[in-house]
Design an enzyme around this catalytic site. Structure first.
Site, PDB file in Angstrom:
ATOM      1  N   ARG A  39       0.799  -1.217   0.000  1.00 51.63           N
ATOM      2  CA  ARG A  39       0.000   0.000   0.000  1.00 51.63           C
ATOM      3  C   ARG A  39       0.833   1.269   0.000  1.00 51.63           C
ATOM      4  NH1 ARG A  39      -4.573   0.406   4.483  1.00 51.63           N
ATOM      5  NH2 ARG A  39      -5.033  -1.611   3.524  1.00 51.63           N
TER       6      ARG A  39
ATOM      7  N   TYR B 203     -18.085  11.435 -14.786  1.00 51.68           N
ATOM      8  CA  TYR B 203     -18.007  12.604 -15.659  1.00 51.68           C
ATOM      9  C   TYR B 203     -16.671  12.734 -16.379  1.00 51.68           C
ATOM     10  CZ  TYR B 203     -22.126  14.071 -13.012  1.00 51.68           C
ATOM     11  OH  TYR B 203     -23.359  14.133 -12.432  1.00 51.68           O
TER      12      TYR B 203
ATOM     13  N   HIS C 196      -7.835  -4.987  -7.621  1.00 50.92           N
ATOM     14  CA  HIS C 196      -7.635  -4.203  -6.394  1.00 50.92           C
ATOM     15  C   HIS C 196      -8.935  -4.161  -5.602  1.00 50.92           C
ATOM     16  CE1 HIS C 196      -4.964  -1.534  -4.171  1.00 50.92           C
ATOM     17  NE2 HIS C 196      -5.939  -0.640  -4.048  1.00 50.92           N
TER      18      HIS C 196
END
Length: 754
Positions: free
Chosen positions: A36, A126, A82
């Site tokens: 991570r 968007y 993931h």
């Protein structure tokens, strides 16, 4: 502790809490460090970034292809590779597209992906994205067994453990992250400089850090700016992997009509949000912490353009900017901590040389794996070509077997000594290929593949050839992304900070007239303008005026307390005169048991006469009494019942001192030493007797002292506004520490010189 998979269902296992928590927290810590927070030294990516790029490759989002919705990309990454929140994935994807955060963006974004003001990207539904050429370069050779693959989280797919990485992405784009017990913060650099350093390291494996610094002089931030750190500090940071680098904004002066000007900031430091920077500067203006700055405004469009207006055209631009650099984020320190995963497993704080070594060693492994993969492909193709050529040499018989036999494959293998692969390739051959020209082409292809195979075998056997090939690849990458490519030129310059030690107070504050008023109880204020000193002023009940004098906002005020300490107050920091002011003890740390002896305007180089109630004193230079803190500066040492009593400017060549019982003594000023701190010397002698309760002063102590010019004599005020002058003071002239004589007729009964 028993493995959880070995525990039968429904059975309870008892173990110490310390061990249970320790083992589980260790697993969490390792997971955070490896999967991570810390990037891999080889490709410079964390797992989430690597998975985003790989998913985009699987979606065929090439730099020349079309865009896809970011929501589609995030969904594929989350579903296939993931298993974490889609918002976290989208945030990581958006950052890879932000050219103000990433030196070489790996994602080409279409839509609102945020801005340098700190505004967040639009929702994933968007925006659209595809890969950049830099991302493609990181994955070049992925289909040629360049790196290892591993199963995804559910075993249904595979993902690369690391990307081939055609350029040192760890240093090119930098990285930041916080793990458990460790963190990383790596600044971006210029690809051309990094590749030059890598080429030098290939040529000279034992290269010194100083030599690498010639190729990589410092970070290259995407937002530009100017690095004002010394070469020694940068070298030490690169050598140890830890250090800090000063980065400041780029600015210039823009002339305006009528001799006016303003400062234009065109580049701000890395990871500074422009909106918060402007807000901070506006707060400084409102709080009058930078009085010479009048206004700040934002005229930015696609580029950055911050306007800083000075309060007057006489302000020095360099002093104004140095002040802003100290008090705002126009200058910051980037704390470098190159903590990375070596080979994807071991966290280590690496030097610049170690990181570059990890990259070029990885490139060598990629070269060897791709070469072996190509060798296997060539061997397979050569096997097929030999089968084709055998078929052409026995074309009629091959056709006859295929036409007449139900199972032609085993017959062909037996008759022509073919392999299974060759027989299968012959059976799958198209009829249109059965011509003479095809045979010639097959033999030409075989010869070319044999030559390539020999070259690959030579490459795999010779380390020198391997490094030479890697150097060729790096030069090609440098040409594609170096300084001659769009956006490849260095953006951050390196320079020396101008040496402006202390900004003069006069340059920081607009000079305005004020009248300083301080009451007997220590309430101080500053009235605008120079009012008449005999004006009637209001004070709190039971209080009255004590000090009143004209000053300017640029002046320094000096307060002398009965504890022998001097306190410095900026006149510009005094409260306004609308009310009663505020206690001076809120401005300086004057103890409650100490009173004010004198309050005056500082004059550099002036000499002061200091004396205590015990009759000890000396001369001090005003330059030595200025305090830098609220706590003041101890100058006159006092003990017991004695206290500081006299602080007057030296205006003459003789000292006149009078005791509380009315004894006047005059002696030359030359008999007083000039000191910076101490008790001083005896000025006048007082008779005393030791009683049951200790020492009691019969002749009192010091009442007043002053200095005067011998040839002009001594003057003192009398009642009715008159002044008495004694031209000849020979009668009272004596040695320092004498008792003195009765003062002249008409001397004030309060035993003070005025």
């Amino acid at each position: 502790m028993a493995d959880q998979t070995d525990i039968p269902v429904g059975e309870t296992v008892i173990e110490p809490l310390r061990r249970a928590i320790g083992e589980r927290y260790l697993q969490y810590a390792l997971s955070t460090i490896m999967h991570r927070a810390l990037p891999d030294a080889r490709d410079g990516l964390k797992p989430v970034h690597r998975r985003i790029l790989y998913a985009m490759r699987e979606l065929k989002l090439s730099p020349t292809g079309g865009f896809r919705k970011s929501a589609k990309i995030s969904g594929d990454v989350m579903g296939n590779y993931h298993p974490h929140g889609d918002q976290a994935i989208y945030d990581a994807l958006a950052r890879l597209a932000q050219d103000f955060n990433v030196r070489y963006p790996l994602v080409d974004g279409q839509g609102n992906f945020g801005n340098i003001d700190g505004d967040n990207p639009a929702a994933a539904r968007y925006t659209e994205a595809r890969m950049t050429q830099a991302a493609e370069a990181l994955m070049e050779g992925l289909a040629e067994n360049a790196v290892d693959f591993r199963d995804n989280y559910d075993g249904s797919l595979t993902e690369p453990v690391v990307l081939p990485a055609a350029f040192p992405n760890l240093l090119a784009n930098g990285a930041s992250g916080i793990a458990v017990g460790m963190a990383t913060n790596i600044p971006p650099h210029n690809i051309e400089e990094l590749i030059n350093a890598a080429l030098h390291l290939i040529k000279s494996p034992n290269a010194r850090d100083e030599t690498l610094l010639d190729h990589v002089p410092g970070p290259d931030f995407p937002t530009g700016g100017i690095i004002v750190e010394s070469r020694e500090n940068i070298l030490n940071a690169y050598r140890t992997g830890r250090g800090s680098i000063r980065l400041r904004a780029r600015w210039h002066v823009e002339d305006l009509p009528r001799g006016m000007w303003h400062i234009v900031v065109t580049e701000i430091p890395y990871q500074v949000q422009k909106s918060k920077l402007i807000e901070k500067i506006a707060d400084l203006i409102q709080a009058r912490k930078i009085p010479i700055l009048a206004d700040v405004r934002d005229e930015s469009a696609d580029d950055i353009r911050l306007i800083l207006e000075p309060r007057a055209k006489t302000v020095d631009p360099a002093i104004l900017m140095e002040t802003l650099f100290r008090q705002s984020d126009l200058e910051l320190r980037f704390s470098m901590n190159m903590n990375v995963l070596i080979d994807g497993l071991t966290p280590k704080v690496c030097s610049l040389k170690e990181v570059l070594r990890a990259f070029i060693d990885h490139r060598r492994q990629v070269l060897l794996r791709r070469s072996r993969h190509r060798l296997d492909k060539i061997d397979h193709r050569l096997e097929v070509l030999e089968g084709y050529i055998t078929a052409f040499l026995n074309l009629d018989r091959v056709i006859e077997i295929i036409r007449n036999e139900d199972q032609p494959k085993p017959i062909m293998i037996a008759e022509f000594t073919l392999t299974d692969v060759q027989a299968e390739a012959i059976l799958n051959m198209r009829l249109r290929s059965l011509r003479r020209l095809e045979e010639i082409e097959l033999k030409a292809e075989r010869d070319a593949l044999m030559l390539e195979r020999a070259q690959l075998e030579d490459l795999l056997a010779d380390e020198t050839q391997q490094w030479s090939r890697i150097s060729e690849q790096l030069r090609a990458t440098r040409k594609a992304f170096g300084k001659s490519a769009p956006g490849g030129a260095r953006r951050t310059d390196l320079a020396d900070a101008p040496k402006i030690e202390d900004v003069p107070l006069e340059a920081m504050i607009e000079r305005e007239p004020i009248t300083v008023v301080c009451s007997a109880r220590g309430w101080i204020r500053a009235l605008k303008g120079h009012i008449a000193l005999d004006s009637v002023l209001k004070f709190k009940d039971g209080d009255e005026g004590r000090f009143i004098f004209h000053a300017h906002t640029t002046d320094k005020l000096v307060l002398f307390g009965t504890n022998g300490r001097f306190y410095t107050i900026a006149a510009s920091a005094l409260p306004g005169g609308r009310g009663m002011g505020e206690p001076v003890r809120l401005i300086v740390d004057l103890p409650n048991d100490a009173d004010i002896v004198r309050l005056f305007i500082h004059q550099a180089g002036r000499k002061l006469l200091l004396a205590s109630s015990a009759g000890d004193g000396f001369i001090v230079n005003e330059d030595d009494i200025i305090a830098q803190t609220r706590n003041g500066k101890q100058v006159l040492n006092v003990k017991g019942d004695s206290h500081a009593k006299i602080c007057k400017p030296v205006c003459g060549d003789h000292v006149a001192i009078v005791s509380e019982n009315g004894k006047l003594l005059v002696f030359p000023l030359s008999e007083l030493p000039e000191m910076t701190r101490g008790k001083g010397v005896r000025l006048q002698k007082y008779k005393s007797v030791r009683g049951a309760q200790g020492t009691l002063d019969l002749d009192g102590g010091l009442s007043d002292a002053t200095t005067f010019v011998w040839d002009q004599g001594l003057s003192w005020p009398m009642s009715g506004g008159k002044t008495r002058h004694q031209a000849d003071m020979s009668e009272w002239l004596g040695k320092r520490a004498g008792v003195g004589k009765r003062p002249p007729h008409g001397f004030p009964r309060n035993n003070r010189f005025g």
